[in-house]
Design a protein around this motif. Structure first.
Motif, PDB file in Angstrom:
ATOM      1  N   TYR A 134      -0.768  -7.413   6.071  1.00 52.78           N
ATOM      2  CA  TYR A 134      -1.513  -6.216   6.461  1.00 52.78           C
ATOM      3  C   TYR A 134      -1.306  -5.066   5.510  1.00 52.78           C
ATOM      4  O   TYR A 134      -1.881  -4.017   5.680  1.00 52.78           O
ATOM      5  CB  TYR A 134      -1.115  -5.768   7.883  1.00 52.78           C
ATOM      6  N   SER A 135      -0.435  -5.236   4.510  1.00 59.81           N
ATOM      7  CA  SER A 135      -0.277  -4.085   3.629  1.00 59.81           C
ATOM      8  C   SER A 135      -0.007  -4.428   2.177  1.00 59.81           C
ATOM      9  O   SER A 135       0.219  -3.525   1.400  1.00 59.81           O
ATOM     10  CB  SER A 135       0.843  -3.182   4.124  1.00 59.81           C
ATOM     11  N   THR A 136      -0.047  -5.707   1.799  1.00 65.05           N
ATOM     12  CA  THR A 136       0.176  -6.025   0.385  1.00 65.05           C
ATOM     13  C   THR A 136      -1.111  -5.824  -0.383  1.00 65.05           C
ATOM     14  O   THR A 136      -2.175  -6.273   0.052  1.00 65.05           O
ATOM     15  CB  THR A 136       0.598  -7.494   0.237  1.00 65.05           C
ATOM     16  N   VAL A 137      -1.013  -5.177  -1.540  1.00 63.34           N
ATOM     17  CA  VAL A 137      -2.193  -5.004  -2.386  1.00 63.34           C
ATOM     18  C   VAL A 137      -2.474  -6.341  -3.064  1.00 63.34           C
ATOM     19  O   VAL A 137      -1.588  -6.930  -3.678  1.00 63.34           O
ATOM     20  CB  VAL A 137      -1.940  -3.909  -3.433  1.00 63.34           C
ATOM     21  N   ARG A 138      -3.716  -6.828  -2.927  1.00 65.19           N
ATOM     22  CA  ARG A 138      -4.031  -8.150  -3.472  1.00 65.19           C
ATOM     23  C   ARG A 138      -4.314  -8.001  -4.955  1.00 65.19           C
ATOM     24  O   ARG A 138      -5.431  -7.913  -5.397  1.00 65.19           O
ATOM     25  CB  ARG A 138      -5.262  -8.751  -2.784  1.00 65.19           C
ATOM     26  N   LYS A 196      -6.289  -3.979  -8.974  1.00 64.73           N
ATOM     27  CA  LYS A 196      -7.085  -3.053  -8.168  1.00 64.73           C
ATOM     28  C   LYS A 196      -6.631  -1.626  -8.383  1.00 64.73           C
ATOM     29  O   LYS A 196      -7.304  -0.688  -7.958  1.00 64.73           O
ATOM     30  CB  LYS A 196      -6.927  -3.384  -6.680  1.00 64.73           C
ATOM     31  N   LEU A 197      -5.454  -1.443  -8.999  1.00 63.69           N
ATOM     32  CA  LEU A 197      -4.916  -0.097  -9.155  1.00 63.69           C
ATOM     33  C   LEU A 197      -4.895   0.348 -10.611  1.00 63.69           C
ATOM     34  O   LEU A 197      -5.255   1.478 -10.917  1.00 63.69           O
ATOM     35  CB  LEU A 197      -3.484  -0.048  -8.614  1.00 63.69           C
ATOM     36  N   SER A 251      -1.319 -13.215   0.180  1.00 59.26           N
ATOM     37  CA  SER A 251      -2.745 -12.923   0.112  1.00 59.26           C
ATOM     38  C   SER A 251      -3.480 -13.413   1.339  1.00 59.26           C
ATOM     39  O   SER A 251      -4.618 -13.054   1.542  1.00 59.26           O
ATOM     40  CB  SER A 251      -3.359 -13.568  -1.121  1.00 59.26           C
ATOM     41  N   ILE A 264      -0.963 -10.618  -9.373  1.00 61.72           N
ATOM     42  CA  ILE A 264      -2.237 -11.085  -9.912  1.00 61.72           C
ATOM     43  C   ILE A 264      -3.278 -11.104  -8.811  1.00 61.72           C
ATOM     44  O   ILE A 264      -4.353 -10.529  -8.926  1.00 61.72           O
ATOM     45  CB  ILE A 264      -2.070 -12.477 -10.542  1.00 61.72           C
ATOM     46  N   THR A 265      -2.944 -11.773  -7.680  1.00 60.33           N
ATOM     47  CA  THR A 265      -3.912 -11.831  -6.595  1.00 60.33           C
ATOM     48  C   THR A 265      -3.292 -11.583  -5.232  1.00 60.33           C
ATOM     49  O   THR A 265      -3.924 -11.821  -4.230  1.00 60.33           O
ATOM     50  CB  THR A 265      -4.540 -13.224  -6.502  1.00 60.33           C
ATOM     51  N   MET A 289       0.825  -1.206   0.000  1.00 60.14           N
ATOM     52  CA  MET A 289       0.000   0.000   0.000  1.00 60.14           C
ATOM     53  C   MET A 289       0.854   1.249   0.000  1.00 60.14           C
ATOM     54  O   MET A 289       0.409   2.309  -0.392  1.00 60.14           O
ATOM     55  CB  MET A 289      -0.932  -0.009   1.212  1.00 60.14           C
TER      56      MET A 289
END
Lengths: 259, 158
Positions: free
Chosen positions: A175-179, A183-184, A171, A165-166, A138
């Protein structure tokens, strides 16, 4: 109906005015005579010419110059623009994590990606492909979106590796990895692997090239992105300079005052 | 049986508690947070000139936070340097430990990480701020009672 003669670095293109409105019309591409490089290309193209010539002769195209039939390719403007974009996809040198090692091995001589026309660019303003290599957290997400927005159209994204990818191995509990980087930013090709082998990355690039070759010009024109971000007129306040000349006070040891 | 350093500290009248030896034979001592800045200087003068690592962990949910320091002596020609492990337990409500940045410089980023992840603030550290999480993050992620907020980016991908 006039003829327009345009010269681009030794390739002469005949264009008539009515073709500008119909990008799918055929037009002729006459190669410049002379030059060693051109001769080599002519030899390669002779094999192609036999296939194309049979098709061209059956259509009776009046602009075709019969005396130069050994140096003519015919194509549509759509295909030509797709071909020129897919054969020189310049990727941004971007990597956050372990996948970048696999991406970097493509720059070397064993898995050369320069043979596909990929030249790694350091600036997003000059790149048209971003291979998101590595986990995106994030904290990194705003920077990635900013890099993507700074790339000029037309741009493509390959989401490389399980983390983009996911969320991959992060996953479940992170607490802070973009899944997933989709999404971006919008993604064209998803490339699984942790990390994907360099051969798999080349396969993803090949699939992206095939995807680009199927693009249709009218779809992109209709989907113009305008006014996507909120902009405002900035009101600047003039303030005093904060230059004091004393910097780095924290690096000098101040003994705690004992009183 | 008491370790070498522990008996030396007892001889000089410094308050500590010996926590025994871990599986590699490194003696572990517990020090109070009020005494830590003086005992750190004493240990540096004793000979431990290398802070191998500084880490922190959460002992139990609702319990104490621990800050762990591994110290050794680096010298030319010794293969098996003597090492010691110091643990400092602080309460969860107001975790403050004196910083040993001024004694061993390698504690800089490591204390920042302990601050970022568990909230242990180190007094007199010159630039104590978040290092791994974004600057404006609220909460201490590695505490056992931390609940990750339900941001869109962290929700499962479908």
């Amino acid at each position: 109906m006039g003829n327009e003669f345009r010269c681009i670095r030794g390739i002469h293109i005949y264009r008539s005015f009515h073709i500008r409105a119909y990008p799918n019309c055929w037009f002729s591409l006459c190669m410049a005579k002379g030059g060693i490089r051109m001769v080599l290309i002519l030899d390669y193209l002779d094999n192609y010419k036999k296939n194309i010539e049979t098709i061209m002769n059956s259509i009776e195209f009046p602009l075709l110059d019969q005396t130069t039939k050994n140096s003519v390719i015919s194509t549509t403007l759509n295909d030509f623009s797709n071909w020129s974009r897919l054969s020189s996809l310049w990727p941004l040198l971007y990597g956050t994590s372990c996948c970048f090692i696999e991406f970097a091995s493509l720059i070397g001589s064993r898995f050369d990606f320069d043979r596909y026309g990929l030249v790694p660019r350091s600036s997003p303003r000059q790149a048209d492909l971003i291979l998101t290599a590595g986990t995106v957290t994030m904290k990194m997400a705003p920077s990635l979106v900013r890099l993507y927005e700074q790339m000029p159209e037309p741009k493509y994204v390959i989401a490389m590796g399980a983390c983009t990818i996911t969320g991959g191995m992060f996953s479940t509990d992170s607490y802070s990895t973009v899944r997933g980087v989709d999404k971006l930013i919008p993604v064209d090709v998803y490339l699984p692997g942790c990390p994907p082998k360099p051969e798999a990355i080349i396969d993803a690039i090949t699939k992206l090239r095939k995807k680009i070759s199927r693009e249709i010009y009218e779809d992109q024109i209709s989907f113009q992105r305008q006014n996507r971000c909120f902009t405002t007129n900035h009101k600047f306040h003039v303030g005093y300079s904060t230059y004091t000349g004393n910097y780095g006070q924290e690096f000098f040891y101040q003994p705690p005052s004992t009183s | 049986m008491q370790g070498r350093l522990s008996s030396w500290l007892v001889k000089h009248g410094l308050i500590h508690r010996s926590l025994g030896f871990d599986y590699q034979g490194i003696e572990t001592l517990q020090i109070k947070p009020e005494d830590w800045h003086s005992i750190a200087v004493i240990l540096y003068v004793y000979g431990y000139n290398y802070l191998r690592s500084q880490c922190a962990y959460d002992v139990a949910p609702g319990g104490l936070l621990a800050s762990v320091y591994h110290l050794t002596r680096i010298e030319y020609g010794i293969n098996q340097p003597e090492e010691v492990c110091i643990k400092i337990f602080v309460s969860r409500k107001n975790p403050r430990i004196p910083s040993i940045f001024w004694v061993w410089k390698s504690a800089d980023f490591q204390e920042k990480e302990s601050y970022d992840m568990l909230g242990i603030s180190y007094d007199s550290h010159p630039r104590l701020r978040r290092i791994l999480m974004p600057e404006n993050w609220i909460g201490w992620p590695l505490r056992k009672d931390y609940i990750a907020p339900n941001f869109y980016e962290i929700q499962d991908a479908h």
